[in-house]
Design a protein around this motif. Structure first.
Motif, PDB file in Angstrom:
ATOM      1  N   UNK A   1      29.768  65.038  57.542  1.00  0.00           N
ATOM      2  CA  UNK A   1      28.899  65.691  56.567  1.00  0.00           C
ATOM      3  C   UNK A   1      27.836  64.720  56.052  1.00  0.00           C
ATOM      4  N   UNK A   2      28.237  63.471  55.757  1.00  0.00           N
ATOM      5  CA  UNK A   2      27.256  62.506  55.275  1.00  0.00           C
ATOM      6  C   UNK A   2      26.269  62.113  56.360  1.00  0.00           C
ATOM      7  N   UNK A   3      26.705  62.134  57.621  1.00  0.00           N
ATOM      8  CA  UNK A   3      25.768  61.860  58.719  1.00  0.00           C
ATOM      9  C   UNK A   3      24.681  62.931  58.753  1.00  0.00           C
ATOM     10  N   UNK A   4      25.099  64.182  58.504  1.00  0.00           N
ATOM     11  CA  UNK A   4      24.121  65.273  58.458  1.00  0.00           C
ATOM     12  C   UNK A   4      23.149  65.063  57.298  1.00  0.00           C
ATOM     13  N   UNK A   5      23.664  64.636  56.153  1.00  0.00           N
ATOM     14  CA  UNK A   5      22.822  64.372  54.993  1.00  0.00           C
ATOM     15  C   UNK A   5      21.832  63.249  55.285  1.00  0.00           C
ATOM     16  N   UNK A   6      22.325  62.144  55.838  1.00  0.00           N
ATOM     17  CA  UNK A   6      21.430  61.027  56.193  1.00  0.00           C
ATOM     18  C   UNK A   6      20.352  61.472  57.169  1.00  0.00           C
ATOM     19  N   UNK A   7      20.739  62.289  58.123  1.00  0.00           N
ATOM     20  CA  UNK A   7      19.788  62.804  59.112  1.00  0.00           C
ATOM     21  C   UNK A   7      18.718  63.668  58.436  1.00  0.00           C
ATOM     22  N   UNK A   8      19.140  64.508  57.508  1.00  0.00           N
ATOM     23  CA  UNK A   8      18.182  65.361  56.790  1.00  0.00           C
ATOM     24  C   UNK A   8      17.213  64.530  55.954  1.00  0.00           C
ATOM     25  N   UNK A   9      17.719  63.481  55.297  1.00  0.00           N
ATOM     26  CA  UNK A   9      16.845  62.621  54.494  1.00  0.00           C
ATOM     27  C   UNK A   9      15.810  61.953  55.397  1.00  0.00           C
ATOM     28  N   UNK A  10      16.236  61.474  56.555  1.00  0.00           N
ATOM     29  CA  UNK A  10      15.287  60.864  57.505  1.00  0.00           C
ATOM     30  C   UNK A  10      14.243  61.882  57.956  1.00  0.00           C
ATOM     31  N   UNK A  11      14.695  63.093  58.258  1.00  0.00           N
ATOM     32  CA  UNK A  11      13.749  64.134  58.671  1.00  0.00           C
ATOM     33  C   UNK A  11      12.759  64.450  57.549  1.00  0.00           C
ATOM     34  N   UNK A  12      13.247  64.460  56.316  1.00  0.00           N
ATOM     35  CA  UNK A  12      12.371  64.729  55.178  1.00  0.00           C
ATOM     36  C   UNK A  12      11.267  63.682  55.095  1.00  0.00           C
ATOM     37  N   UNK A  13      11.619  62.439  55.360  1.00  0.00           N
ATOM     38  CA  UNK A  13      10.649  61.348  55.275  1.00  0.00           C
ATOM     39  C   UNK A  13       9.573  61.469  56.348  1.00  0.00           C
ATOM     40  N   UNK A  14       9.968  61.804  57.552  1.00  0.00           N
ATOM     41  CA  UNK A  14       9.018  61.737  58.675  1.00  0.00           C
ATOM     42  C   UNK A  14       8.445  63.075  59.127  1.00  0.00           C
ATOM     43  N   UNK A  15       8.967  64.169  58.643  1.00  0.00           N
ATOM     44  CA  UNK A  15       8.445  65.493  58.997  1.00  0.00           C
ATOM     45  C   UNK A  15       7.020  65.639  58.474  1.00  0.00           C
ATOM     46  N   UNK A  16       6.142  66.244  59.229  1.00  0.00           N
ATOM     47  CA  UNK A  16       4.739  66.417  58.815  1.00  0.00           C
ATOM     48  C   UNK A  16       4.448  67.800  58.239  1.00  0.00           C
ATOM     49  N   UNK A  17       5.224  68.791  58.593  1.00  0.00           N
ATOM     50  CA  UNK A  17       4.959  70.156  58.127  1.00  0.00           C
ATOM     51  C   UNK A  17       5.471  70.341  56.694  1.00  0.00           C
ATOM     52  N   UNK A  18       4.566  70.675  55.749  1.00  0.00           N
ATOM     53  CA  UNK A  18       5.004  70.903  54.364  1.00  0.00           C
ATOM     54  C   UNK A  18       6.062  71.998  54.241  1.00  0.00           C
ATOM     55  N   UNK A  19       5.926  73.071  55.024  1.00  0.00           N
ATOM     56  CA  UNK A  19       6.896  74.159  54.950  1.00  0.00           C
ATOM     57  C   UNK A  19       8.269  73.684  55.424  1.00  0.00           C
ATOM     58  N   UNK A  20       8.296  72.918  56.495  1.00  0.00           N
ATOM     59  CA  UNK A  20       9.564  72.392  57.003  1.00  0.00           C
ATOM     60  C   UNK A  20      10.156  71.382  56.025  1.00  0.00           C
ATOM     61  N   UNK A  21       9.288  70.573  55.407  1.00  0.00           N
ATOM     62  CA  UNK A  21       9.777  69.605  54.415  1.00  0.00           C
ATOM     63  C   UNK A  21      10.437  70.312  53.238  1.00  0.00           C
ATOM     64  N   UNK A  22       9.833  71.403  52.784  1.00  0.00           N
ATOM     65  CA  UNK A  22      10.429  72.140  51.671  1.00  0.00           C
ATOM     66  C   UNK A  22      11.789  72.695  52.077  1.00  0.00           C
ATOM     67  N   UNK A  23      11.882  73.216  53.298  1.00  0.00           N
ATOM     68  CA  UNK A  23      13.148  73.749  53.794  1.00  0.00           C
ATOM     69  C   UNK A  23      14.212  72.648  53.844  1.00  0.00           C
ATOM     70  N   UNK A  24      13.810  71.471  54.320  1.00  0.00           N
ATOM     71  CA  UNK A  24      14.737  70.339  54.401  1.00  0.00           C
ATOM     72  C   UNK A  24      15.164  69.898  52.995  1.00  0.00           C
ATOM     73  N   UNK A  25      14.211  69.837  52.063  1.00  0.00           N
ATOM     74  CA  UNK A  25      14.525  69.431  50.679  1.00  0.00           C
ATOM     75  C   UNK A  25      15.535  70.398  50.060  1.00  0.00           C
ATOM     76  N   UNK A  26      15.365  71.685  50.302  1.00  0.00           N
ATOM     77  CA  UNK A  26      16.313  72.673  49.781  1.00  0.00           C
ATOM     78  C   UNK A  26      17.682  72.507  50.426  1.00  0.00           C
TER      79      UNK A  26
END
Length: 175
Positions: A1-26
């Protein structure tokens, strides 16, 4: 579960699409209290090194997490003087629920003897419309630090929607 969380945080940092970033943040906020530390570490890693949008999306993830879990899980972070997140707290106060913002401000001021930090908290709280902030701000109207005193008066005027006080000449010159 924490690996998934770490992965999501990394994606949040490097994702370029604002809509995708909002989805990841949620999605990150669904991890509740477990999301706090990885997000704070991400702020420390990226603050002012990547871009302002990334910083704001990390703040959004923290704000969504706060909305899910409330203030209690954040208190240890907010009141720990060694935690770097404290410097971002003034900017986040306006996003807190009214009672939580007042509670955090009151506790932080009781535990803090550094006038600059108090100034920043007062400025952050001035972004809210909370009339409950006025008694706290009134305590700082005649504070020995001129900047703190001015910002307290400024915050009260903003909340009461009155004419803003003139900036003292000493602050204008940057003394």
């Amino acid at each position: 579960m924490l690996n998934e969380l770490d992965s999501l945080v990394e994606r949040l940092i490097y994702e370029r699409s604002p809509a995708e970033r909002k989805r990841i943040a949620l999605k990150i906020s669904e991890f509740g209290e477990d999301a706090i530390d990885p997000l704070l570490q991400a702020i420390d890693r990226t603050w002012e090194t990547i871009d302002i949008d990334t910083d704001m999306f990390i703040f959004d993830a923290l704000r969504y997490t706060y909305q899910n879990v409330g203030l209690r899980p954040f208190e240890r972070v907010l009141l720990d003087k060694s935690n770097s997140f404290r410097k971002y707290l003034p900017n986040m106060l306006a996003g807190f629920k009214e009672n939580d913002a007042i509670e955090v401000l009151g506790k932080a001021l009781k535990n803090e003897d550094e006038a600059i930090y108090q100034t920043r908290l007062i400025a952050g709280l001035g972004q809210t419309d909370s009339k409950k902030a006025i008694p706290i701000l009134r305590q700082y109207e005649n504070y020995e630090n001129l900047e703190v005193s001015y910002l307290a008066k400024f915050g009260i005027a903003m909340i009461e929607r009155k004419e803003l006080p003139a900036k003292p000449a000493e602050l204008e010159r940057g003394d």
